[in-house]
Design a protein around this motif. Structure first.
Motif, PDB file in Angstrom:
ATOM      1  N   ASP A  85       3.515  10.589  -0.050  1.00  0.00           N
ATOM      2  CA  ASP A  85       3.127  11.987  -0.303  1.00  0.00           C
ATOM      3  C   ASP A  85       4.322  12.924  -0.107  1.00  0.00           C
ATOM      4  OD1 ASP A  85       3.397  11.794   2.401  1.00  0.00           O
ATOM      5  OD2 ASP A  85       1.540  12.806   2.897  1.00  0.00           O
ATOM      6  N   PHE A 100      -7.011   8.375   4.127  1.00  0.00           N
ATOM      7  CA  PHE A 100      -5.757   9.129   4.094  1.00  0.00           C
ATOM      8  C   PHE A 100      -5.798  10.087   2.914  1.00  0.00           C
ATOM      9  CE2 PHE A 100      -1.320   9.704   2.719  1.00  0.00           C
ATOM     10  CZ  PHE A 100      -0.793  10.228   3.888  1.00  0.00           C
ATOM     11  N   LYS A 101      -5.501  11.359   3.213  1.00  0.00           N
ATOM     12  CA  LYS A 101      -5.457  12.358   2.136  1.00  0.00           C
ATOM     13  C   LYS A 101      -4.016  12.484   1.682  1.00  0.00           C
ATOM     14  CE  LYS A 101      -9.147  15.372   3.632  1.00  0.00           C
ATOM     15  NZ  LYS A 101      -9.431  16.597   4.353  1.00  0.00           N
ATOM     16  N   ASN A 102      -3.781  12.133   0.434  1.00  0.00           N
ATOM     17  CA  ASN A 102      -2.435  12.233  -0.106  1.00  0.00           C
ATOM     18  C   ASN A 102      -2.313  13.568  -0.843  1.00  0.00           C
ATOM     19  OD1 ASN A 102      -0.104  12.001  -1.780  1.00  0.00           O
ATOM     20  ND2 ASN A 102      -0.147   9.792  -1.421  1.00  0.00           N
ATOM     21  N   PHE A 108      -9.707   3.009   3.233  1.00  0.00           N
ATOM     22  CA  PHE A 108      -9.159   1.674   3.478  1.00  0.00           C
ATOM     23  C   PHE A 108     -10.034   0.912   4.468  1.00  0.00           C
ATOM     24  CE2 PHE A 108      -5.651   4.606   2.741  1.00  0.00           C
ATOM     25  CZ  PHE A 108      -4.955   3.977   1.714  1.00  0.00           C
ATOM     26  N   GLU A 140       0.093   4.212   9.721  1.00  0.00           N
ATOM     27  CA  GLU A 140       0.647   3.400   8.650  1.00  0.00           C
ATOM     28  C   GLU A 140       2.080   3.888   8.495  1.00  0.00           C
ATOM     29  OE1 GLU A 140      -1.307   1.033   7.639  1.00  0.00           O
ATOM     30  OE2 GLU A 140       0.219   0.179   6.328  1.00  0.00           O
ATOM     31  N   LYS A 142       2.615   7.654   9.161  1.00  0.00           N
ATOM     32  CA  LYS A 142       1.461   8.438   8.703  1.00  0.00           C
ATOM     33  C   LYS A 142       0.197   8.066   9.470  1.00  0.00           C
ATOM     34  CE  LYS A 142       4.078   8.895   4.798  1.00  0.00           C
ATOM     35  NZ  LYS A 142       4.435   9.752   3.762  1.00  0.00           N
ATOM     36  N   ASP A 143      -0.548   9.085   9.799  1.00  0.00           N
ATOM     37  CA  ASP A 143      -1.811   8.875  10.511  1.00  0.00           C
ATOM     38  C   ASP A 143      -2.967   8.816   9.530  1.00  0.00           C
ATOM     39  OD1 ASP A 143      -1.146   8.834  13.244  1.00  0.00           O
ATOM     40  OD2 ASP A 143      -0.726  10.988  13.164  1.00  0.00           O
ATOM     41  N   LYS A 144      -3.769   7.778   9.681  1.00  0.00           N
ATOM     42  CA  LYS A 144      -4.997   7.722   8.885  1.00  0.00           C
ATOM     43  C   LYS A 144      -6.122   8.324   9.736  1.00  0.00           C
ATOM     44  CE  LYS A 144      -5.101   3.195   8.053  1.00  0.00           C
ATOM     45  NZ  LYS A 144      -4.050   2.646   8.877  1.00  0.00           N
ATOM     46  N   ASP A 145      -7.159   8.790   9.066  1.00  0.00           N
ATOM     47  CA  ASP A 145      -8.311   9.337   9.782  1.00  0.00           C
ATOM     48  C   ASP A 145      -9.384   8.268   9.913  1.00  0.00           C
ATOM     49  OD1 ASP A 145      -7.302  11.941  10.062  1.00  0.00           O
ATOM     50  OD2 ASP A 145      -7.816  12.380   7.980  1.00  0.00           O
ATOM     51  N   ASN A 147       0.815  -1.220   0.000  1.00  0.00           N
ATOM     52  CA  ASN A 147       0.000   0.000   0.000  1.00  0.00           C
ATOM     53  C   ASN A 147       0.846   1.266   0.000  1.00  0.00           C
ATOM     54  OD1 ASN A 147      -2.683  -1.124   0.096  1.00  0.00           O
ATOM     55  ND2 ASN A 147      -2.110  -1.909   2.111  1.00  0.00           N
ATOM     56  N   PHE A 190      -7.967   8.453   0.001  1.00  0.00           N
ATOM     57  CA  PHE A 190      -8.181   7.015  -0.131  1.00  0.00           C
ATOM     58  C   PHE A 190      -8.962   6.482   1.070  1.00  0.00           C
ATOM     59  CE2 PHE A 190      -4.139   7.879  -2.359  1.00  0.00           C
ATOM     60  CZ  PHE A 190      -4.446   7.362  -3.611  1.00  0.00           C
ATOM     61  N   LYS A 245      -7.015  18.371  14.364  1.00  0.00           N
ATOM     62  CA  LYS A 245      -5.715  17.718  14.262  1.00  0.00           C
ATOM     63  C   LYS A 245      -4.689  18.777  13.868  1.00  0.00           C
ATOM     64  CE  LYS A 245      -4.012  13.630  11.896  1.00  0.00           C
ATOM     65  NZ  LYS A 245      -4.308  12.754  10.779  1.00  0.00           N
ATOM     66  N   LYS A 303      -5.385  13.005  -3.707  1.00  0.00           N
ATOM     67  CA  LYS A 303      -6.414  11.971  -3.637  1.00  0.00           C
ATOM     68  C   LYS A 303      -6.680  11.600  -2.186  1.00  0.00           C
ATOM     69  CE  LYS A 303      -5.922   9.734  -8.104  1.00  0.00           C
ATOM     70  NZ  LYS A 303      -5.427   8.599  -8.850  1.00  0.00           N
ATOM     71  N   LEU A 337      -4.534  -4.177   5.659  1.00  0.00           N
ATOM     72  CA  LEU A 337      -5.059  -2.941   5.070  1.00  0.00           C
ATOM     73  C   LEU A 337      -5.406  -3.133   3.591  1.00  0.00           C
ATOM     74  CD1 LEU A 337      -5.283   0.159   6.021  1.00  0.00           C
ATOM     75  CD2 LEU A 337      -3.302   0.465   4.563  1.00  0.00           C
ATOM     76  N   LYS A 338      -6.603  -2.713   3.233  1.00  0.00           N
ATOM     77  CA  LYS A 338      -7.056  -2.878   1.855  1.00  0.00           C
ATOM     78  C   LYS A 338      -7.671  -1.575   1.353  1.00  0.00           C
ATOM     79  CE  LYS A 338      -9.866  -6.477   1.063  1.00  0.00           C
ATOM     80  NZ  LYS A 338     -11.068  -7.197   0.738  1.00  0.00           N
ATOM     81  N   LYS A 339      -7.220  -1.127   0.187  1.00  0.00           N
ATOM     82  CA  LYS A 339      -7.813   0.099  -0.363  1.00  0.00           C
ATOM     83  C   LYS A 339      -9.195  -0.210  -0.921  1.00  0.00           C
ATOM     84  CE  LYS A 339      -8.272   2.468  -4.159  1.00  0.00           C
ATOM     85  NZ  LYS A 339      -8.100   2.559  -5.590  1.00  0.00           N
ATOM     86  N   LEU A 394      -0.628  13.305  -4.419  1.00  0.00           N
ATOM     87  CA  LEU A 394      -1.488  12.767  -5.482  1.00  0.00           C
ATOM     88  C   LEU A 394      -2.815  13.500  -5.579  1.00  0.00           C
ATOM     89  CD1 LEU A 394      -0.938   8.996  -4.635  1.00  0.00           C
ATOM     90  CD2 LEU A 394       0.112  10.228  -6.522  1.00  0.00           C
TER      91      LEU A 394
END
Lengths: 203, 530
Positions: free
Chosen positions: A35, B104-106, B115, B81, B84-87, A29, B113, A118, B111, B130-132, B109
């Motif tokens: 980023d 997760f806001k990249n 998950f 991850e 990186k922190d996912k929301d 992943n 995503f 945050k 984008k 973890l799966k998108k 990109l």
């Protein structure tokens, strides 16, 4: 020759296994999280554009300490020419500071900030402690400010930061007496209504 | 002496009410939580007990309660991850497994995503799987307008619909994305598309049926302006758009009553996978209710097979009104004027196994009062007070054919200040033919037969009681006390409570830092009539 071919074949087989693994790993992943480190950035540097109007070239550094808590340090150089703060114009038109008398100075400050969601994005509240020292031709003048700040900070265009804040607090003006025998107090407490628009970079 | 007799009389009533014959109460142990932490509800049950989510700002906790309703385990969800922190987005229980969905806001990109990750029920931590699931490209918009992901689960819990809005240009139709997943969060089909026509906006409801077909309910504006009213007439109608066969077949069903305002509408997947659409309508505008509307689309023929609307009669409208109000309403009706119910919101559309439908609404409104006072020194002070009213519940029972079998109004008065209605509203539970409503009430209302003297529940512990109103299959209601708040350390929060099995409801009780779970088990009625 055989001796050379065998290691080459082993190398090829390893290489092909590695290539295949890279192409077909469904659980990789990393692409989604690559980023260029923007989301891991914990440091921000900012330039306060409004402060230049009041004669201060001010930069600040903000450090993210936890999910919602940051500390911002600021420093600035006071220039000889400036526009007085708007509330000074309204209330203190007879201020001791005159444009023509200023030779320069400096400012320092610290502001712990709590973000509602945050850090370092969106709404926050902070407590600003700030000291400005003006070197006048005849005397020196110090502003010691304490105020509560509310603001909003946004990250735009990948790493650019815009921070707008306003607040309310107190300012203690301390000025050096020209005549030591002057009985008039050299301290003055006033209300302060700060306004800041900072542009910065997150890294 | 007189006071003593009255007290004994009242006490006997309370004791009588306290002996509820229809429900058994099981209390868990009390536990303390920070006031900043928010209980987000029970998400799953299994043979070991119950799983719940609790949130504190951007931190989320998974909790496990055993069958005795005592907390046995809780853990902060680790949504990191690497660095990186996912929301956190939401949690789902599918096929006896818990899945946490995060995003997760990249920024590189542009984008966002979505998950999914399964949860280890022993540790309550997310597994390394973890799966998108989905992505939103927000390159044409600010990251703060990247939108969010929502979900719906099919009636048999075999399919999950993930839906989201996508950025679109002003001259384009609204853009939406769907992902239909199976119980293991494996994608069955996905589609990103523009809404069928430009005027379809304001999507109100999404549903997925057991076959994975997606149905949406939206508002279609008929004129150029996006206003509900135009020259006193409705300028909109509702429309159901169904995506069959993995989105390859699209069917549109307009929902409209000529000259009437459809004020609130919901869709639900009925028995045999028929689509049920029901709601309220009005002659005056979008803030009152004159009657109810029902529509059924057959799953196989994909055609509207039943369409009914019924005006509420004057007895129903005036039910639970004070004598003065009733008189005034009847006088208005006698003059030939329209009489309607005001400030009612459609809460739920519940499908019973026999195909009949319950439509449940509640009177809810907020009154804002701003007062300015000046003291003797001339200092002026302005205060704003928010009054939250959660009043009568209306229940309309439609037969499987869409005919109104009965309509009933449950008398409820709740008024609290500056709390967002923390302890107000109700929790509904279906058990066989009967439907139960559990809510906080004023203790005086237990023995008050005069509707004019009904008291408001005001969250005062001394005068509060938890009651249950049971409505049988004939629309007859019966009220009973569940427990008296005076003897209970906490007050129940009905909106945070949920039905966890066929005849069980878990209630969350909270008072300051003290929390407690309570389970109500409804007993089978010996007779269905009262």
């Amino acid at each position: 020759m055989k001796k050379l071919i065998f290691p080459f074949l082993i190398f090829l087989s390893f290489y092909s296994i590695k290539s295949f693994a890279q192409e077909t790993t469904p659980n990789d992943n990393s692409y989604y999280f690559d980023d260029d480190g923007v989301s891991e950035a914990r440091n921000l540097i900012k330039f306060n554009s409004i402060a230049t109007l009041s004669g201060e070239v001010s930069f600040s550094y903000e450090r993210i300490l936890s999910k919602t808590f940051t500390v911002e340090f600021r420093t600035g150089l006071i220039m000889p020419h400036y526009i007085p703060d708007y509330y000074e114009v309204l209330e203190y038109s007879e201020s001791v500071i005159k444009n023509e008398g200023i030779k320069g100075g400096y400012s320092i400050g610290v502001q712990p900030k709590i973000y509602y969601f945050k850090a370092p994005e969106l709404a926050y509240t902070g407590l600003q402690l700030r000291r400005r020292v003006y070197n006048l031709e005849t005397q020196s003048l110090t502003y010691s400010d304490i105020y509560i700040v509310g603001g909003i900070q946004k990250i735009i265009m990948t790493r650019m930061v815009i921070d707008f804040s306003t607040g309310v607090g107190f300012r203690l003006k301390t000025f050096e007496k020209i005549n030591p025998n002057d009985e008039q107090s050299n301290k003055e407490l006033t209300l302060v209504l700060p306004l800041a628009l900072k542009i910065g970079y997150i890294f | 002496m007189k006071h003593l007799l009255v007290s004994i009389f009242l006490m006997s009533f309370t004791i009588l009410f306290a002996q509820s014959s229809k429900v058994s109460v099981q209390e868990g142990a009390e536990f303390k939580e920070s006031k900043k932490e928010r209980f987000a509800g029970i998400i799953s049950t299994d043979k070991t007990g119950y799983y719940a989510i609790r949130s504190k700002k951007s931190t989320h906790f998974l909790e496990h309660y055993n069958k005795k309703l005592n907390k046995t385990l809780f853990t902060e969800l680790n949504l990191k991850e690497g660095k990186k922190d996912k929301d956190y987005e939401f949690t789902l229980s599918l096929n006896n497994k818990i899945y946490v969905f995060s995003s997760f806001k990249n920024q590189k990109l542009k984008k966002k995503f979505l998950f999914s990750q399964s949860v280890n029920k022993k540790t309550l931590q997310v597994n390394n799987d973890l799966k998108k699931i989905a992505e939103i490209d927000y390159s044409s918009k600010s990251r703060y307008k990247s939108g969010g992901f929502s979900y719906e689960v099919s009636p048999d819990s075999s399919k999950v619909l993930i839906h989201y809005g996508l950025p679109y240009k002003k001259d384009e139709n609204q853009k939406i994305g769907f992902h239909v997943l199976d119980v293991s969060t494996k994608q069955l089909w996905a589609k990103k598309m523009n809404a069928p026509h430009k005027s379809l906006s304001n999507i109100q409801d999404y549903r997925v049926d057991n076959d994975g077909n997606v149905h949406i309910l939206g508002i279609v504006y008929e004129g150029d302006t996006r206003k509900y009213k135009r020259r006193g007439k409705p300028n909109y109608h509702y429309e159901i758009v169904s995506y069959y066969s993995k989105g390859t077949t699209v069917k549109k069903y307009p929902v409209k009553i000529e000259g009437k305002f459809l004020t609130d509408m919901q869709i639900q997947i009925g028995t045999n996978q028929n689509i049920i659409c029901a709601g309220f309508y009005s002659s005056q505008g979008t803030w009152s209710v004159e009657g109810t509307y029902f529509l059924k689309i057959n799953k196989n023929s994909r055609k509207i097979v039943s369409k009914n609307f019924k005006k509420f009669d004057i007895d129903f409208i005036t039910q639970n009104m004070s004598v003065r109000e009733e008189k005034r309403t009847k006088k208005k009706k006698a003059k030939g004027k329209n009489v309607e119910l005001y400030e009612y919101d459609l809460d739920e559309l519940i499908i019973k196994p026999d195909g009949s439908v319950y439509l449940i609404g509640e009177q809810y409104y907020v009154r804002v009062v701003t007062t300015t006072t000046t003291d003797s020194n001339g200092n002026t002070r302005t205060t704003t007070t928010y009054h939250y009213y959660y009043n009568d519940i209306i229940v309309i029972n439609f037969s499987a054919a869409g005919e109104v079998k009965w309509a009933e109004k449950i008398l409820k008065k709740q008024h609290t200040i500056n709390d967002g209605g923390f302890y107000s509203s109700y929790v509904a539970c279906i058990d066989g033919d009967n439907i139960f409503f559990v809510f906080n009430d004023h203790v005086k209302n237990l023995y008050e037969n005069d509707k004019n003297k009904y008291s408001y529940f005001t969250k005062s512990k001394k005068s509060s009681t938890l009651v249950m109103v049971e409505i049988n299959n004939k629309g007859q209601e019966k009220k009973e006390v569940v427990f008296d708040a005076k003897n209970y350390p906490i007050l129940v929060r009905p909106l945070m409570s949920s039905q966890v099995s066929k005849n069980e409801v878990i209630l969350l009780g909270q008072r300051k830092k003290v929390n407690k779970l309570t389970k109500l088990t409804f007993k089978k009625s010996k007779s269905q009539t009262y």
